[in-house]
Enzyme design. Sequence first.
Site, PDB file in Angstrom:
ATOM      1  N   TYR A 149     -14.822  10.674   3.048  1.00  0.00           N
ATOM      2  CA  TYR A 149     -14.737  11.292   4.379  1.00  0.00           C
ATOM      3  C   TYR A 149     -15.449  12.648   4.387  1.00  0.00           C
ATOM      4  O   TYR A 149     -15.516  13.331   3.359  1.00  0.00           O
ATOM      5  CB  TYR A 149     -13.267  11.453   4.824  1.00  0.00           C
ATOM      6  N   TYR A 159      -6.799  17.970   6.144  1.00  0.00           N
ATOM      7  CA  TYR A 159      -7.201  16.971   5.154  1.00  0.00           C
ATOM      8  C   TYR A 159      -6.687  17.329   3.756  1.00  0.00           C
ATOM      9  O   TYR A 159      -6.687  16.495   2.851  1.00  0.00           O
ATOM     10  CB  TYR A 159      -8.715  16.772   5.174  1.00  0.00           C
TER      11      TYR A 159
HETATM   12  P1  NAI Z   1      -5.179   2.030   3.011  1.00  0.00           P
HETATM   13  O1  NAI Z   1      -3.900   2.794   2.897  1.00  0.00           O
HETATM   14  O2  NAI Z   1      -5.125   0.710   3.674  1.00  0.00           O
HETATM   15  O3  NAI Z   1      -5.885   1.877   1.574  1.00  0.00           O
HETATM   16  C1  NAI Z   1      -5.669   2.763   0.489  1.00  0.00           C
HETATM   17  C2  NAI Z   1      -5.442   1.899  -0.735  1.00  0.00           C
HETATM   18  O4  NAI Z   1      -5.381   2.641  -1.946  1.00  0.00           O
HETATM   19  C3  NAI Z   1      -4.144   1.084  -0.634  1.00  0.00           C
HETATM   20  O5  NAI Z   1      -4.419  -0.305  -0.702  1.00  0.00           O
HETATM   21  C4  NAI Z   1      -3.380   1.550  -1.852  1.00  0.00           C
HETATM   22  O6  NAI Z   1      -2.497   0.580  -2.365  1.00  0.00           O
HETATM   23  C5  NAI Z   1      -4.521   1.891  -2.797  1.00  0.00           C
HETATM   24  N1  NAI Z   1      -4.063   2.639  -3.971  1.00  0.00           N
HETATM   25  C6  NAI Z   1      -3.291   3.761  -3.982  1.00  0.00           C
HETATM   26  N2  NAI Z   1      -3.020   4.112  -5.262  1.00  0.00           N
HETATM   27  C7  NAI Z   1      -3.652   3.206  -6.070  1.00  0.00           C
HETATM   28  C8  NAI Z   1      -3.753   3.034  -7.482  1.00  0.00           C
HETATM   29  N3  NAI Z   1      -3.142   3.868  -8.340  1.00  0.00           N
HETATM   30  N4  NAI Z   1      -4.461   1.987  -7.954  1.00  0.00           N
HETATM   31  C9  NAI Z   1      -5.076   1.111  -7.113  1.00  0.00           C
HETATM   32  N5  NAI Z   1      -5.026   1.234  -5.767  1.00  0.00           N
HETATM   33  C10 NAI Z   1      -4.312   2.265  -5.250  1.00  0.00           C
HETATM   34  O7  NAI Z   1      -6.171   3.009   3.820  1.00  0.00           O
HETATM   35  P2  NAI Z   1      -7.752   2.982   4.095  1.00  0.00           P
HETATM   36  O8  NAI Z   1      -7.975   3.935   5.187  1.00  0.00           O
HETATM   37  O9  NAI Z   1      -8.229   1.592   4.218  1.00  0.00           O
HETATM   38  O10 NAI Z   1      -8.334   3.676   2.784  1.00  0.00           O
HETATM   39  C11 NAI Z   1      -9.395   3.145   2.042  1.00  0.00           C
HETATM   40  C12 NAI Z   1     -10.380   4.237   1.633  1.00  0.00           C
HETATM   41  O11 NAI Z   1     -11.061   4.713   2.792  1.00  0.00           O
HETATM   42  C13 NAI Z   1      -9.751   5.464   0.983  1.00  0.00           C
HETATM   43  O12 NAI Z   1     -10.591   5.939  -0.053  1.00  0.00           O
HETATM   44  C14 NAI Z   1      -9.728   6.451   2.134  1.00  0.00           C
HETATM   45  O13 NAI Z   1      -9.664   7.788   1.692  1.00  0.00           O
HETATM   46  C15 NAI Z   1     -11.079   6.118   2.755  1.00  0.00           C
HETATM   47  N6  NAI Z   1     -11.283   6.648   4.098  1.00  0.00           N
HETATM   48  C16 NAI Z   1     -10.341   6.434   5.072  1.00  0.00           C
HETATM   49  C17 NAI Z   1     -10.495   6.981   6.326  1.00  0.00           C
HETATM   50  C18 NAI Z   1      -9.428   6.814   7.359  1.00  0.00           C
HETATM   51  O14 NAI Z   1      -9.399   7.587   8.333  1.00  0.00           O
HETATM   52  N7  NAI Z   1      -8.563   5.837   7.241  1.00  0.00           N
HETATM   53  C19 NAI Z   1     -11.702   7.765   6.690  1.00  0.00           C
HETATM   54  C20 NAI Z   1     -12.652   7.877   5.615  1.00  0.00           C
HETATM   55  C21 NAI Z   1     -12.432   7.351   4.362  1.00  0.00           C
END
Ligand code: NAI
EC number: 1.3.1.9
Length: 269
Positions: A149, A159
């Site tokens: 992000y 953030y």
């Molecule tokens: P999400 O909450 O659906 O996905 C985050 C994932 O990280 C989850 O599936 C979680 O179980 C996993 N995770 C956490 N700890 C872990 C570990 N120790 N080992 C393996 N997996 C682990 O949310 P989202 O938004 O789909 O996030 C995906 C990526 O996108 C992240 O890197 C987030 O920072 C990034 N992102 C999200 C934005 C948003 O506004 N939602 C904007 C820009 C980037």
Amino acid sequence: MYNLLKGKRGIIFGALDENSIAWKTAERVHEEGGVFVLTNAPVAMRMGTIDQLAEKTGSVVIPADATNVEDLEKLVLQAMDILGGKIDFVLHSIGMSVNVRKGNHYTDMNYDFTTKGWDVSALSFHKVLQVLYKKDAMNEWGSIVALTYMAAQRVFPNYNDMADNKAYLESIARSFGYFFGKEKKVRVNTISQSPTPTTAGQGVKGFDGFIAFSDKMSPLGNATALECADYTVAMFSDLTRKVTLQNLYNDGGFSNTGVSQEVVDAFEK
Ligand code: NAI
């Protein structure tokens, strides 16, 4: 659909539920003919609904904590075994800040939490890359993407320490991407995505205002999770073979917009 990923094998990290960016990506990769293993932290398996996604896409789920190198080694070996060869694409879609979860302000951090969040959100990407590299698990012209992000470049006060984690993550993509390119002809990039309503996204304080502001600032509006999945598919395909070491904005133009008319109008009396 264009069969862009026909014959390609991959690993997708981070599909928790149907809102997850990784979930949408898995669905799109499947539609484009790619096969993959799904993985997430063991604790997320209990909370989420990843089994439904596995069934829908004909994939196997392998639990792995992305901070644990042993778990990652087992995952990569099992994935190659199940998929029948080396890997062509990997999505790192992992993020979590303990300080954010506990409501600690950026000026009042608990550093054990900071370290844990950094390990999960940033260093885990190095660990994934290093395991793939050492096991020589990637095919030539393979593609690795992590999600980030824009708080890595600009201040977004809520953030919190995720801004620092994303800066570190983006740097790893460049630094490791150099060696992966030279030695194995594999590309490594980050996609910098608009705010997206997911479990991780909604953890950001004031998320509703934040996402609405971003939408009004972006000439094309915020990019959705599905649009992020589309971009990732393009990055996994053979159409982007010489794109590497980049931080790629998928944000409707937000990052290059100083101010939009809608935002100005909101301040006019
Ligand atoms: P999400 O909450 O659906 O996905 C985050 C994932 O990280 C989850 O599936 C979680 O179980 C996993 N995770 C956490 N700890 C872990 C570990 N120790 N080992 C393996 N997996 C682990 O949310 P989202 O938004 O789909 O996030 C995906 C990526 O996108 C992240 O890197 C987030 O920072 C990034 N992102 C999200 C934005 C948003 O506004 N939602 C904007 C820009 C980037």
